[in-house]
Design an enzyme around this catalytic site. Sequence first.
Site, mmCIF file in Angstrom:
data_model
loop_
_atom_site.group_PDB
_atom_site.id
_atom_site.type_symbol
_atom_site.label_atom_id
_atom_site.label_comp_id
_atom_site.label_asym_id
_atom_site.label_seq_id
_atom_site.Cartn_x
_atom_site.Cartn_y
_atom_site.Cartn_z
ATOM 1 C CG MET A 1 44.920 32.666 41.453
ATOM 2 S SD MET A 1 43.554 33.240 40.597
ATOM 3 C CE MET A 1 42.707 34.532 41.678
ATOM 4 N N PRO A 2 48.338 31.474 42.785
ATOM 5 C CG PRO A 2 50.311 30.247 42.471
ATOM 6 C CD PRO A 2 48.745 30.329 42.331
ATOM 7 C CB THR A 3 49.012 37.120 41.873
ATOM 8 O OG1 THR A 3 47.699 36.669 41.955
ATOM 9 C CG2 THR A 3 49.130 38.292 41.109
ATOM 10 C CG ASP B 1 45.992 35.635 37.872
ATOM 11 O OD1 ASP B 1 45.508 35.063 36.680
ATOM 12 O OD2 ASP B 1 45.194 35.905 38.867
#
Length: 64
Positions: A1-3, A40
């Site tokens: 999940m990239p932020t 995100d």
Amino acid sequence: MPTIRVELFEGRTPEQKRNLVKALTQACVDTLGSKPEGVDVLLYDIKPSDWATGGELWSEKQKG
């Protein structure tokens, strides 16, 4: 999940922020194969008086 953390000068409209968030999310989907719901984006509005480059506050640069 990239932020993704984005720091920018305050004053952007909600529409500009919305468009930026959509574009960054889509770039992660296209480039990393992420699902949109896994991306995100954190937006940080910063006052020019709280940002400096080359030892000079941006609020001071605007005056000159």
